[in-house]
Motif scaffolding. Structure first.
Motif, PDB file in Angstrom:
ATOM      1  N   SER A 163       4.195   4.414   3.205  1.00 54.96           N
ATOM      2  CA  SER A 163       3.898   2.994   2.653  1.00 54.96           C
ATOM      3  C   SER A 163       4.461   1.927   3.333  1.00 54.96           C
ATOM      4  CB  SER A 163       4.661   2.972   1.090  1.00 54.96           C
ATOM      5  OG  SER A 163       6.129   3.002   1.173  1.00 54.96           O
TER       6      SER A 163
ATOM      7  N   ALA B  70      -8.147   5.188   2.459  1.00 52.83           N
ATOM      8  CA  ALA B  70      -7.420   6.179   1.742  1.00 52.83           C
ATOM      9  C   ALA B  70      -8.496   7.305   1.018  1.00 52.83           C
ATOM     10  CB  ALA B  70      -6.707   5.586   0.646  1.00 52.83           C
TER      11      ALA B  70
ATOM     12  N   ARG C 203      -4.807   1.409  11.034  1.00 50.40           N
ATOM     13  CA  ARG C 203      -5.884   0.558  10.203  1.00 50.40           C
ATOM     14  C   ARG C 203      -5.186   0.223   9.173  1.00 50.40           C
ATOM     15  NH1 ARG C 203     -11.938   2.876   9.954  1.00 50.40           N
ATOM     16  NH2 ARG C 203     -12.162   0.910   9.461  1.00 50.40           N
ATOM     17  N   TYR C 204      -4.317   0.833   8.378  1.00 43.43           N
ATOM     18  CA  TYR C 204      -3.545   0.456   7.085  1.00 43.43           C
ATOM     19  C   TYR C 204      -2.595  -0.693   7.524  1.00 43.43           C
ATOM     20  CZ  TYR C 204      -5.044   4.873   4.886  1.00 43.43           C
ATOM     21  OH  TYR C 204      -5.633   5.925   4.400  1.00 43.43           O
TER      22      TYR C 204
ATOM     23  N   LEU D 254      -8.462  -0.893   2.101  1.00 41.45           N
ATOM     24  CA  LEU D 254      -7.652   0.013   2.228  1.00 41.45           C
ATOM     25  C   LEU D 254      -7.940   1.362   1.109  1.00 41.45           C
ATOM     26  CD1 LEU D 254      -4.493  -2.275   1.659  1.00 41.45           C
ATOM     27  CD2 LEU D 254      -4.874  -0.963   3.726  1.00 41.45           C
TER      28      LEU D 254
ATOM     29  N   PHE E 202       0.798  -1.073  -0.096  1.00 38.76           N
ATOM     30  CA  PHE E 202      -0.114   0.101   0.037  1.00 38.76           C
ATOM     31  C   PHE E 202       0.870   1.160  -0.082  1.00 38.76           C
ATOM     32  CE2 PHE E 202      -2.335   3.339   2.869  1.00 38.76           C
ATOM     33  CZ  PHE E 202      -3.093   3.570   1.715  1.00 38.76           C
TER      34      PHE E 202
ATOM     35  N   HIS F 107      -5.461   7.211   9.238  1.00 38.04           N
ATOM     36  CA  HIS F 107      -5.855   5.896   9.485  1.00 38.04           C
ATOM     37  C   HIS F 107      -4.764   4.910   9.522  1.00 38.04           C
ATOM     38  CE1 HIS F 107     -10.166   6.649   8.730  1.00 38.04           C
ATOM     39  NE2 HIS F 107     -10.003   7.000   7.552  1.00 38.04           N
TER      40      HIS F 107
ATOM     41  N   GLU G 291      -8.698  10.012   3.611  1.00 33.36           N
ATOM     42  CA  GLU G 291      -7.873  10.796   4.137  1.00 33.36           C
ATOM     43  C   GLU G 291      -7.816  12.163   3.539  1.00 33.36           C
ATOM     44  OE1 GLU G 291      -5.140  10.188   6.035  1.00 33.36           O
ATOM     45  OE2 GLU G 291      -5.292   8.339   6.481  1.00 33.36           O
TER      46      GLU G 291
ATOM     47  N   TRP H  15      -2.992   7.305  -3.964  1.00 38.67           N
ATOM     48  CA  TRP H  15      -2.813   6.109  -3.170  1.00 38.67           C
ATOM     49  C   TRP H  15      -2.931   5.038  -4.392  1.00 38.67           C
ATOM     50  CZ3 TRP H  15      -7.110   8.943  -2.583  1.00 38.67           C
ATOM     51  CH2 TRP H  15      -8.201   8.250  -3.063  1.00 38.67           C
TER      52      TRP H  15
ATOM     53  N   VAL I 118      -2.902   0.204  -4.123  1.00 39.25           N
ATOM     54  CA  VAL I 118      -2.659  -0.901  -3.476  1.00 39.25           C
ATOM     55  C   VAL I 118      -1.898  -2.034  -4.546  1.00 39.25           C
ATOM     56  CG1 VAL I 118      -4.400  -0.469  -1.695  1.00 39.25           C
ATOM     57  CG2 VAL I 118      -4.604  -1.905  -3.993  1.00 39.25           C
TER      58      VAL I 118
END
Length: 222
Positions: A220, A63, A81-82, A59, A34, A78, A66, A45, A47
């Motif tokens: 990341s 994002a 949580r990521y 994810l 990520f 977050h 954000e 962002w 993934v």
């Protein structure tokens, strides 16, 4: 213009769904699970393509929430949580733009022969020069002692990779090589970019000496 989206697409090869399928390096690796790049007005962002669909969707959903960054050293909203969803090693650091005016350093040369690098920088091959080009070096006594090259490169931009031989560090040679590289990248029609980890004091010092401007922050996992 340097933006989070430009930075993301310079670092990574993205598939048609916007998922990471590798890094933009001569010998690419799969890239992070990520990646989130936050600027003052927008975020970008992606993934990795091999993540399970349900994890990727969670994810991406986070994002989208954000906000643009107010203080570049702040962690994402977050972050925890990521990390719980993706895991992996954390990278966190600023992305810099070069100023509009970069002075041409006196002591740099364009490297087109790998022999110039052989004494102080092992591992370079003839085949690597074109895909890392432009490669710009500060030369002392006929050998490159500081070299700046395209760590990653797209049609629109290139990110700097910078190395200085240990015996020549602390002399301000890295900023000279990076300045020459930035001018050469601009001459190629691309935007020069520079990034660093917040933990890499030497790289941050180069950015300060060059007067680089933070425009985003990369975060990341992978």
């Amino acid at each position: 213009m340097s933006t989070p989206d430009l930075h993301l697409r310079t670092l990574f090869l993205l598939d048609r769904d916007g998922r990471i399928r590798g890094t933009r390096e001569p010998d690419p690796d799969p890239g992070p699970f990520f990646a989130l790049i936050r600027g003052r007005t927008s975020c970008a962002w992606a993934v990795r393509a091999d993540l399970p669909q349900d994890i990727a969707e969670k994810l991406a959903g986070l994002a989208r929430e954000e906000p643009p960054v107010a203080h570049f050293r702040d962690a994402p909203m977050h972050a925890e949580r990521y990390m719980a969803l993706a895991g992996g090693e954390l990278y966190f650091g600023p992305a810099f733009a070069f100023p509009e005016t970069v002075e041409q350093p006196d002591a740099t040369v364009i490297v087109d022969d790998v022999r110039l690098l052989a004494r102080h920088f092992s591992g370079w091959t003839d085949a690597e020069i074109p895909v890392r080009s432009p490669v710009v070096a500060v030369v002392v006594d006929g050998d490159a002692v500081s070299v700046c090259f395209c760590a990653r490169r797209s049609d629109a931009a290139a990110e700097a990779g910078l190395e200085t031989a240990e015996a020549f560090r602390g002399r301000g040679l890295g900023p000279q090589a990076a300045a020459g590289w930035a001018l050469a990248v601009r001459a190629s029609g691309r935007i020069p970019l520079y990034s660093a980890s917040w933990a890499n004091g030497a790289s941050l010092a180069v950015a300060r000496k060059l007067g680089l401007v933070v425009y985003a922050c990369g975060w990341s996992l992978g």
